[in-house]
Each structure stands twice: as structure tokens, then as C-alpha cells.
Design a protein around this motif. Structure first.
Motif, mmCIF file in Angstrom:
data_model
loop_
_atom_site.group_PDB
_atom_site.id
_atom_site.type_symbol
_atom_site.label_atom_id
_atom_site.label_comp_id
_atom_site.label_asym_id
_atom_site.label_seq_id
_atom_site.Cartn_x
_atom_site.Cartn_y
_atom_site.Cartn_z
ATOM 1 N N GLY A 1 37.739 41.453 56.133
ATOM 2 C CA GLY A 1 38.291 42.236 55.024
ATOM 3 C C GLY A 1 37.197 42.373 53.978
ATOM 4 O O GLY A 1 36.045 42.686 54.291
ATOM 5 N N ASP B 1 40.300 34.940 49.426
ATOM 6 C CA ASP B 1 41.678 34.505 49.172
ATOM 7 C C ASP B 1 41.994 33.154 49.803
ATOM 8 O O ASP B 1 42.840 32.420 49.295
ATOM 9 N N PHE C 1 45.254 37.399 39.547
ATOM 10 C CA PHE C 1 45.120 37.521 41.006
ATOM 11 C C PHE C 1 44.087 38.577 41.383
ATOM 12 O O PHE C 1 44.192 39.225 42.428
#
Ligand SMILES: Cc1cc2nc3c(=O)[nH]c(=O)nc-3n(C[C@H](O)[C@H](O)[C@H](O)COP(=O)(O)OP(=O)(O)OC[C@H]3O[C@@H](n4cnc5c(N)ncnc54)[C@H](O)[C@@H]3O)c2cc1C
Length: 486
Positions: free
Chosen positions: A70, A344, A354
Motif C-alpha cells: 500500500g 498503520d 489518524f
């Protein structure tokens, strides 16, 4: 309320079968985690699974394997540039992003500063810029801020460019290869990887776990389920239920606490006619029930009209669980020395915003350097720095994640309204510093004191949400940061 089956159908219609599979995989991993099944930390499927650790002095296939392509794909060309033999594997396509990112000038500069892109290349990835952003609370005020989260980044374009750079530097890219098990020896890690139902083994000197919330080591205590995506057809204009192409909506609530959670919206205009809209909530990891993302999509489709007017159409669904670590519990950390967590999975970003994209990109050069060193010296454990302000904000996130019962349905909105009125009154530099993870521990304490002066019940609320133990750890963490600076 829209039924879950209808919500699944709408996501499939907009994003296709493969995207729906990603959504359901994320929900399945979380449910397995909650029930302590395979894939959960400590469970058999997470590590060895009968795999034999490499012998001493083994000569592994790779120096670094990054499991999860990712955002952390950005690390691959940086590591390959150090002369390391790098592979990236992903259970889907490496670099096949299923989200959109908003960020600030610091992230734009970091993408240039780490040597991956020229300024012109990054400029081409910026699909929109905003004159300002704002936070707005149900029944309260609207609090604008400048110079924060004011760029929309083309996530697909960024990861395509990173993939091309990785290929050019000889990185092996393994699309549709899932890491299913690993076993660490003294000098290397053995990996079991599955593709199309077939398993094979690889070995590496260092395993970088970049599987995000799906990593078995992603043990952060907070989580932010987020759904939505790129939309067309929202009404344009200055009204609260309209969208302005040059204004970012950072945090907006349209209702009180419902089902134990305070739901929040965000809306970021992108290419002309497009806006990325998300619905999310903060939760303790153990409070998130099975199938939470699909359920949240059902809420998204049902409530979107409360947030924005027009004839909205979801054209590209994006979603995920973003882990957050409150700093009131032990940090997520892999077992062994040759497995390192990034992104993450490590959850070293802000537990209040976040903003994992921002934190990862700002720390890109530092993380690549630390990983490069860890290939030779695996005892190095931290892969990046923890911003001082996180010692304070984690407790606020924990409060938002489980609002105390006595607070009442509109209590969280009232508290946030007070807090943001203080931030706004202090000006853009102060307000922006909190959202950019730059606020000092001293300023953070000042902010809390000013908020408490306007809303004395905040002491009772924080105590009710955290309890004495966590409150003590919070105080110690903040005091350590204050002393470090002083
Ligand atoms: C909807 C949404 C919107 C967001 N918007 C923003 C934003 O605007 N600004 C911001 O700062 N942050 C944002 N974030 C946070 C940011 O996207 C994350 O912090 C960041 O992507 C984390 O990067 P990562 O590499 O750790 O994990 P990810 O980017 O999540 O990548 C994890 C990868 O691991 C793969 N994987 C999972 N299991 C396996 C396995 N067993 N084997 C191999 N591969 C596996 C997955 O397929 C995936 O590609 C958002 C997050 C979400 C969910």
C-alpha cells in the motif's frame, strides 16, 4: 436505515467485485482478531505455522521483503537505492490503492526531500488546493483554519509512480501474493507466501510488515473504521449542506452519539466535479463488532443526505480500518529482531487525526534509513520518531472512542465545540500545529487548561472515560515530554 446487503450491492456497483472482496477481507480479519482466531496476535497462523526458521549463516533470497504494497511501497525504491535486494508483495496488486489522501505542504516537501520525486512531479499529483479548511460541530460553531490538510493528492498516481520507480531500481513486485506465515532465525526470516491457492517459500534478512490493519501485529488499542469514497453530484455553494471546491471539510458532525459512537464526516473536493467524502468514528479496538465496515457503509448511504445535498453518486469507494495507538497501552511491536513494523501496523501516527499518510510521508527518509541500518543491525527497534504531542492527544482520542455514558447524546459535540473554539481563538499557527502533529507538549497543556476553564466538566468526563490507571499513564507521558523539552 439501509440494509447491509443493499450497502454491499452499492459498493460492488461502484467499485467492482475485487474491491468488495478487499472490503470483506478487512472485515473478516477484524472479526477473526476479535474472536482470537488465526491471524490474531499470538495465534498459530500469525507466525511460524510449521515453517522452519532459516539456519545460522543462511543466504536469504532478499535483503528486505516488504509485506504489503500500500502506501509503504514508497519505501521500496528508497531501500533499493541503497543497493539492497528488495521485494514487495501484496495480497492484491502492489500499489493498487483503494483510498484518496489529503495532506499539507510538509508532506509535499517530504516527497521531494526524500529524493523520490521532483517538485514538478509532485505538483502533477496534487489534484486540488484549498484556501482553507474547517471543523464544525452539530449544534455548535464552524471553525476555519488555514495551512493544514489543504492539498488533495492523487493516491493512484502517487503509487503508480512509486511502482515504476521500484521496477526501475530492480525491486521484485509480487502481485496477489499474501504473506501467510513467517519464522525468524538468527540471520534471516523464512516466509510462506500464497498466490492462487499455491504456497511457496521465500527468505529475507529483514521482513517489513506493512500489512496495515490486517497485520497480526497491529495491536493498537484504538481504531477508526472509515468508509466513503470519491463522489459526484454534490451540490456546490456556500451553504452548510453544499460543498465549495476551494474549502476542505476536515471534521464535521451532523448528529449526536448514536449506538455508543460519535460519527464524523469529512469532505475534500478533488478533480473538478469530484469530492472525497468519508464517514468514520473512533472506537476502542475491542468495541468494533463483526462486519463494521459494511455496516458503516449502510449508515453512509442512509445518512449522506444529512451531510450534503444534491444527487450524490459514489464513483470510487475507498475504505479501511485505521489503527490508532493511545500511548496509554503498550506499543504495537513485532516479536523477534528481524521483523519491523511500519505504517498503520506500527500506528506511530497521531491517534487524534489518524493522518497515517501524512506521518508516513514525513517520516519516509528517516524510516528508509532506519530499515537500511536494521538489515545489518536488526537490534534497532524504532523505525521512526514519535511526535511529542501524541503523549497528550491519545487520551482525548480514547475519550472520543468510548464517550462516558453520563455525557448525554450531544455531550461530545459540546466538548469538541469548546475545544475547537479555543484552537480557533488562538489562531492558525496554534490550531494548525495540533492538526499537523507539531504542537509542543507545553502548548498542548495550555490548550487543555483553556478548554477546561470554559468547560469544567471536562475533568469528570476524562476521568470517567479513562479511569485512574490510564489517567496516571497519561500524566506521566505528558510530564516526560514537558521535562524533555524543559
Ligand atoms: C479511507 C481512508 C482514507 C484515508 N485518508 C487519509 C488522508 O487523507 N490523510 C492521511 O494522512 N491519512 C489517511 N488515511 C490513512 C492512510 O491511508 C494510512 O495510514 C496508510 O495508507 C497506511 O499505509 P500502510 O502502508 O501501513 O498500509 P496500507 O496502505 O493500508 O497498505 C496495506 C497493504 O497490505 C496488504 N495486505 C494485507 N494483508 C496482507 C497479507 N497477508 N499479505 C500481503 N499483503 C497484505 C493490503 O492489500 C494493502 O495493500 C486514510 C485511511 C483510510 C482507510
Amino acid at each position: 436505515m439501509i440494509r447491509r446487503e443493499v450497502a454491499r450491492g452499492l459498493v460492488r456497483e461502484a467499485g467492482g467485485e475485487a474491491l468488495l472482496e478487499r472490503l470483506e477481507h478487512l472485515d473478516a480479519v477484524r472479526s477473526a482478531r476479535a474472536s482470537g482466531a488465526a491471524g490474531a496476535p499470538g495465534a498459530a497462523g500469525a507466525r511460524g505455522e510449521g515453517l522452519r526458521a532459516p539456519d545460522r549463516g543462511a543466504r536469504p533470497d532478499h535483503d528486505v521483503v516488504i509485506a504489503g504494497g500500500g502506501l509503504s511501497l514508497l519505501l521500496a525504491p528508497l531501500l533499493a537505492a541503497k543497493g539492497l535486494r528488495v521485494a514487495v508483495l501484496d495480497r492484491a496488486r502492489v500499489g493498487g490503492a483503494h483510498r484518496e489522501w489529503n495532506a499539507g505542504e510538509a508532506e509535499v516537501q517530504a516527497l521531494v526531500g526524500c529524493g523520490l520525486f521532483s517538485r514538478e512531479e509532485v505538483e502533477r499529483l496534487i489534484v486540488a488546493r484549498y484556501r482553507e479548511g474547517f471543523c464544525r460541530w452539530h449544534g455548535g460553531g464552524t471553525y476555519p483554519v488555514r495551512g493544514v490538510l489543504d492539498h488533495a493528492i492523487d493516491a493512484r498516481g502517487l503509487l503508480d509512480a512509486a511502482r515504476a520507480q521500484a521496477e526501475a531500481r530492480g525491486v521484485s513486485l509480487l502481485d496477489e501474493h499474501a504473506l501467510v506465515a513467517h519464522a525468524e532465525g538468527r540471520d534471516a526470516v523464512a516466509l510462506s507466501v500464497e498466490s492462487g491457492g499455491v504456497r511457496r517459500s521465500l527468505s529475507t534478512r529483514l521482513l517489513v510488515d506493512a500489512r496495515g490493519a490486517a497485520s497480526p501485529y497491529a495491536t493498537a488499542d484504538l481504531i477508526c473504521p472509515t468508509v466513503g469514497g470519491v463522489m459526484e453530484g454534490l451540490e456546490v455553494g456556500p451553504g452548510p449542506r453544499q460543498i465549495q471546491p476551494d474549502v476542505g471539510e476536515i471534521l464535521v458532525s451532523t448528529e449526536g452519539i448514536d449506538g455508543g459512537f460519535q460519527h464524523l464526516w469529512e469532505g475534500f473536493p478533488g478533480r473538478p466535479g469530484e469530492t472525497t467524502v468519508y464517514l468514520f468514528y473512533y472506537a476502542r479496538a475491542e468495541d468494533v463488532g463483526p462486519g463494521a465496515l459494511v455496516s458503516l457503509y449502510a449508515r453512509f448511504f442512509a445518512q449522506l443526505g444529512r451531510y450534503k445535498a444534491g444527487e450524490p453518486q459514489l464513483v470510487r469507494p475507498t475504505f479501511g480500518y485505521i489503527p490508532g495507538w493511545s500511548r496509554l497501552s503498550p506499543a504495537p511491536r513485532a516479536k523477534g529482531r528481524r521483523v519491523k513494523l511500519v505504517g498503520d501496523a506500527a500506528a506511530r501516527h497521531s491517534p487524534l487525526t489518524f493522518c497515517g499518510f501524512g506521518a508516513s510521508v514525513r517520516g519516509l527518509a528517516r524510516t528508509a534509513k532506519a530499515l537500511g541500518e536494521a538489515v545489518e543491525r536488526p537490534e534497532v527497534s524504532e523505525m521512526g520518531e514519535d511526535a511529542p504531542v501524541h503523549a497528550g492527544t491519545g487520551a482525548l482520542a480514547a475519550l472520543m472512542a468510548r464517550p462516558p455514558r453520563g455525557m448525554g447524546a450531544e455531550g461530545m459535540n459540546a466538548l469538541l465545540d469548546t475545544a475547537f473554539s479555543v484552537l480557533h481563538a488562538e489562531g492558525d499557527a496554534f490550531y494548525g500545529a495540533l492538526l499537523r502533529d507539531e504542537m509542543s507538549a507545553g502548548d498542548f497543556v495550555g490548550f487543555l487548561q483553556k478548554t477546561a476553564r470554559l468547560r469544567p466538566s471536562v475533568y469528570r468526563e476524562v476521568f470517567g472515560a479513562l479511569g485512574a490507571g490510564a489517567l496516571g499513564r497519561w500524566g506521566v507521558g505528558l510530564a516526560r515530554e514537558l521535562l524533555r523539552v524543559g
